[in-house]
Design a protein around this motif. Structure first.
Motif, PDB file in Angstrom:
ATOM      1  N   ALA A 130      63.389  49.651  50.294  1.00  0.00           N
ATOM      2  CA  ALA A 130      63.386  51.001  49.721  1.00  0.00           C
ATOM      3  C   ALA A 130      62.585  51.028  48.430  1.00  0.00           C
ATOM      4  O   ALA A 130      61.848  51.988  48.162  1.00  0.00           O
ATOM      5  CB  ALA A 130      64.815  51.471  49.477  1.00  0.00           C
ATOM      6  N   HIS A 131      62.698  49.990  47.629  1.00  0.00           N
ATOM      7  CA  HIS A 131      61.951  49.913  46.375  1.00  0.00           C
ATOM      8  C   HIS A 131      60.448  49.853  46.656  1.00  0.00           C
ATOM      9  O   HIS A 131      59.657  50.545  46.022  1.00  0.00           O
ATOM     10  CB  HIS A 131      62.411  48.693  45.580  1.00  0.00           C
ATOM     11  N   THR A 132      60.049  49.037  47.621  1.00  0.00           N
ATOM     12  CA  THR A 132      58.637  48.944  47.990  1.00  0.00           C
ATOM     13  C   THR A 132      58.131  50.279  48.527  1.00  0.00           C
ATOM     14  O   THR A 132      57.032  50.722  48.164  1.00  0.00           O
ATOM     15  CB  THR A 132      58.435  47.841  49.053  1.00  0.00           C
ATOM     16  N   ALA A 133      58.917  50.938  49.353  1.00  0.00           N
ATOM     17  CA  ALA A 133      58.526  52.245  49.880  1.00  0.00           C
ATOM     18  C   ALA A 133      58.386  53.250  48.739  1.00  0.00           C
ATOM     19  O   ALA A 133      57.456  54.071  48.734  1.00  0.00           O
ATOM     20  CB  ALA A 133      59.547  52.726  50.901  1.00  0.00           C
ATOM     21  N   GLY A 134      59.288  53.200  47.778  1.00  0.00           N
ATOM     22  CA  GLY A 134      59.210  54.091  46.624  1.00  0.00           C
ATOM     23  C   GLY A 134      57.947  53.863  45.806  1.00  0.00           C
ATOM     24  O   GLY A 134      57.306  54.813  45.358  1.00  0.00           O
TER      25      GLY A 134
END
Length: 172
Positions: A130-134
């Protein structure tokens, strides 16, 4: 507008979020901010601090000590935050957009370090995904925003005032 005039204008209008800023005014000031950032990182590195947060400086291993790892960079960032946000708002006004379009970028810049710091505490790989997608989503938004900032000025007066090169009397 030349570089020195653009930088002086942005520094003098550090609290002015209304009105318009021309492309040269914004980009010359942005260039100065980038150079100041790189210079501050070099000074931090020369003083033995860790401006990139790779845990090499005297505060390595101290939780939440990024500001302590790069004190000169932190001070420079604090000093240019208001003038840069104001110049960006005026530049967005110049192309007929709302200055609030920059809010997601500033929110991400302020929140992302806390999220990155908390991720190892959770130990969950979905959080990392999720952090990478953000980060990827915010990078796409940043590119879109740069396109807006690079657009030519609206030649006529808009809801934010006359074009930056027009005399002030034209607004009346």
């Amino acid at each position: 507008m030349g570089p020195l005039a653009a930088i002086a204008t942005c520094l003098a209008a550090y609290r002015t979020f209304d009105g318009r800023a021309s492309r040269p005014e914004f980009w010359w000031f942005f260039g100065l901010v980038v150079l100041l950032g790189f210079g501050a990182m070099l000074v931090d590195g020369g003083l033995g601090f860790d401006p990139m947060g790779v845990k090499l400086g005297p505060f390595a291993g101290v939780p939440g000590a990024l500001a302590l790892q790069a004190p000169v960079s932190t001070l420079v960032e604090i000093a240019v935050l208001s003038p840069l946000a104001a110049a960006m708002a005026r530049r967005l006004h110049d192309v007929g957009s709302s200055g609030w379009l920059q809010a997601p970028i500033w929110t991400f810049i302020l929140i992302e370090p806390a999220v990155a710091y908390a991720m190892p505490l959770t130990g969950a790989s979905p959080a990392a995904s999720a952090h990478t997608a953000g980060i990827l989503l915010m990078a796409c938004y940043a590119l879109w925003l740069v396109r807006r900032l690079a657009k030519p000025s609206d030649p006529a007066a808009n809801r934010h005032g006359p074009p930056p090169s027009a005399p002030a009397e034209a607004a009346a």
